[in-house]
Design a protein around this motif. Structure first.
Motif, PDB file in Angstrom:
ATOM      1  N   CYS A   1       0.847  -1.202   0.000  1.00  0.00           N
ATOM      2  CA  CYS A   1       0.000   0.000   0.000  1.00  0.00           C
ATOM      3  C   CYS A   1       0.880   1.249   0.000  1.00  0.00           C
ATOM      4  CB  CYS A   1      -0.952   0.005   1.186  1.00  0.00           C
ATOM      5  SG  CYS A   1      -0.145  -0.092   2.779  1.00  0.00           S
ATOM      6  N   GLY A   2       1.809   1.282  -0.943  1.00  0.00           N
ATOM      7  CA  GLY A   2       2.720   2.429  -0.986  1.00  0.00           C
ATOM      8  C   GLY A   2       2.963   2.915  -2.397  1.00  0.00           C
ATOM      9  N   ASN A   3       3.549   4.087  -2.453  1.00  0.00           N
ATOM     10  CA  ASN A   3       3.875   4.705  -3.733  1.00  0.00           C
ATOM     11  C   ASN A   3       5.300   4.281  -4.130  1.00  0.00           C
ATOM     12  OD1 ASN A   3       3.319   6.319  -5.886  1.00  0.00           O
ATOM     13  ND2 ASN A   3       3.646   8.252  -4.837  1.00  0.00           N
ATOM     14  N   PHE A   4       5.491   2.966  -4.270  1.00  0.00           N
ATOM     15  CA  PHE A   4       6.832   2.392  -4.394  1.00  0.00           C
ATOM     16  C   PHE A   4       7.593   2.898  -5.610  1.00  0.00           C
ATOM     17  CE2 PHE A   4       4.049  -1.094  -2.750  1.00  0.00           C
ATOM     18  CZ  PHE A   4       4.384  -0.938  -1.429  1.00  0.00           C
ATOM     19  N   TYR A   5       6.936   2.877  -6.758  1.00  0.00           N
ATOM     20  CA  TYR A   5       7.662   3.150  -7.998  1.00  0.00           C
ATOM     21  C   TYR A   5       8.017   4.624  -8.144  1.00  0.00           C
ATOM     22  CZ  TYR A   5       6.819  -1.672  -8.981  1.00  0.00           C
ATOM     23  OH  TYR A   5       6.820  -3.035  -8.882  1.00  0.00           O
TER      24      TYR A   5
ATOM     25  N   GLY B   1      10.208   6.156   7.544  1.00  0.00           N
ATOM     26  CA  GLY B   1       8.792   5.904   7.309  1.00  0.00           C
ATOM     27  C   GLY B   1       8.165   7.088   6.608  1.00  0.00           C
ATOM     28  N   ILE B   2       7.402   6.829   5.569  1.00  0.00           N
ATOM     29  CA  ILE B   2       6.794   7.890   4.761  1.00  0.00           C
ATOM     30  C   ILE B   2       5.274   7.810   4.863  1.00  0.00           C
ATOM     31  CG2 ILE B   2       6.468   8.763   2.418  1.00  0.00           C
ATOM     32  CD1 ILE B   2       9.315   7.815   1.783  1.00  0.00           C
ATOM     33  N   CYS B   3       4.637   8.898   5.277  1.00  0.00           N
ATOM     34  CA  CYS B   3       3.184   9.035   5.404  1.00  0.00           C
ATOM     35  C   CYS B   3       2.635   7.936   6.306  1.00  0.00           C
ATOM     36  CB  CYS B   3       2.517   9.051   4.029  1.00  0.00           C
ATOM     37  SG  CYS B   3       0.808   9.655   4.092  1.00  0.00           S
ATOM     38  N   LEU B   4       1.900   6.968   5.771  1.00  0.00           N
ATOM     39  CA  LEU B   4       1.404   5.861   6.580  1.00  0.00           C
ATOM     40  C   LEU B   4       2.566   5.106   7.226  1.00  0.00           C
ATOM     41  CD1 LEU B   4      -1.314   4.303   7.242  1.00  0.00           C
ATOM     42  CD2 LEU B   4      -0.605   2.715   5.464  1.00  0.00           C
TER      43      LEU B   4
ATOM     44  N   PHE C   1       4.610  13.812   5.249  1.00  0.00           N
ATOM     45  CA  PHE C   1       4.394  14.192   3.848  1.00  0.00           C
ATOM     46  C   PHE C   1       4.999  13.143   2.916  1.00  0.00           C
ATOM     47  CE2 PHE C   1       7.949  16.515   5.790  1.00  0.00           C
ATOM     48  CZ  PHE C   1       9.017  16.031   5.063  1.00  0.00           C
ATOM     49  N   HIS C   2       4.819  13.369   1.622  1.00  0.00           N
ATOM     50  CA  HIS C   2       5.389  12.484   0.594  1.00  0.00           C
ATOM     51  C   HIS C   2       6.580  13.185  -0.059  1.00  0.00           C
ATOM     52  CE1 HIS C   2       2.380   9.257   0.366  1.00  0.00           C
ATOM     53  NE2 HIS C   2       1.527  10.188   0.758  1.00  0.00           N
ATOM     54  N   PRO C   3       7.807  12.864   0.351  1.00  0.00           N
ATOM     55  CA  PRO C   3       8.957  13.532  -0.270  1.00  0.00           C
ATOM     56  C   PRO C   3       9.079  13.211  -1.754  1.00  0.00           C
ATOM     57  CG  PRO C   3       9.683  11.755   1.185  1.00  0.00           C
ATOM     58  CD  PRO C   3       8.220  11.934   1.409  1.00  0.00           C
TER      59      PRO C   3
ATOM     60  N   PRO D   1       7.361   2.999   3.066  1.00  0.00           N
ATOM     61  CA  PRO D   1       6.302   3.873   2.565  1.00  0.00           C
ATOM     62  C   PRO D   1       4.923   3.287   2.847  1.00  0.00           C
ATOM     63  CG  PRO D   1       7.197   2.597   0.758  1.00  0.00           C
ATOM     64  CD  PRO D   1       7.904   2.131   2.013  1.00  0.00           C
ATOM     65  N   GLY D   2       3.912   4.122   2.773  1.00  0.00           N
ATOM     66  CA  GLY D   2       2.554   3.619   2.946  1.00  0.00           C
ATOM     67  C   GLY D   2       1.510   4.637   2.558  1.00  0.00           C
ATOM     68  N   VAL D   3       0.432   4.121   1.969  1.00  0.00           N
ATOM     69  CA  VAL D   3      -0.740   4.926   1.610  1.00  0.00           C
ATOM     70  C   VAL D   3      -1.953   4.053   1.873  1.00  0.00           C
ATOM     71  CG1 VAL D   3      -1.975   6.076  -0.265  1.00  0.00           C
ATOM     72  CG2 VAL D   3       0.509   6.159  -0.209  1.00  0.00           C
ATOM     73  N   GLY D   4      -3.004   4.612   2.456  1.00  0.00           N
ATOM     74  CA  GLY D   4      -4.229   3.835   2.624  1.00  0.00           C
ATOM     75  C   GLY D   4      -4.433   3.335   4.035  1.00  0.00           C
TER      76      GLY D   4
END
Length: 196
Positions: A10-14, A75-78, A177-179, A45-48
């Protein structure tokens, strides 16, 4: 340098991998414990959904590996919220507990939730993570939950109320935030983390 991006599903990996490549480094997206243990720098990373992310880490036997890791982890965001001890999301989820801090639903009635878009970040003290980043620089946020200001806060953001934008405890770092989506400031922060 061995750089790992942990696959929480659940991350913005790419986007993160591409940003790291722009800086001049190669990274690997994985949930393999052996590869993670041999990393020099680790991104979480994490989103959601925080519950889904915790379930994925548990399924991949990464909970203790992360808790007791001696390598630098960002750790990024989530991913930052996972480093806390508890989140109000999904009626309450116990998380990694590296930071003795709860994650709360942003509570304001003046601005929309989730908090989405560009906002300024101010740091409390000089830190290598903020090298060549000016006070009051803009970063991109997308979240409904946040950590209050606490003993680990090294930078903060104001969205009607103050909340932790960056935290640190020993080798553990978190950014709300999302760097990887924050333009030149985000690129600089990732570069600083990799070069610390």
């Amino acid at each position: 340098m061995n750089i790992v991006i942990i696959n929480t599903s659940c991350g913005n990996f790419y986007s993160l991998k591409y940003t790291i490549k722009k800086i001049g480094f190669y990274s690997k997206i994985t949930n393999d414990p052996d590869i993670i243990l041999n990393a020099d720098k680790i991104f979480l990373p994490g989103v959601g959904s925080i519950k889904s992310a915790m379930n994925k880490l548990k399924k991949d036997n990464l909970l203790n590996l992360l808790k007791f890791c001696k390598k630098d982890i960002l750790g990024i965001c989530l991913g930052m919220q996972l480093l806390g001890k508890y989140s109000q999301e999904n009626k309450g989820v116990y998380t990694l507990g590296i930071f003795d801090v709860k994650v709360n639903l942003i509570n304001n009635k003046l601005l929309p939730i989730p908090h989405m878009g560009w906002n300024t970040v101010n740091y409390n003290k000089n830190h290598l993570l903020f090298k060549n980043i000016k006070q009051n620089s803009y970063f991109y946020f997308a979240h409904s939950y946040a950590m209050n200001i606490n003993n680990y806060t090294i930078a903060y953001c104001n969205y009607v109320q103050l909340f932790s934008a960056v935290i640190q405890k020993n080798n553990f770092f978190g950014v709300q935030f999302h760097p990887e989506r924050s333009g030149i400031n985000g690129i600089q922060l990732i570069k600083n983390f990799l070069e610390m």
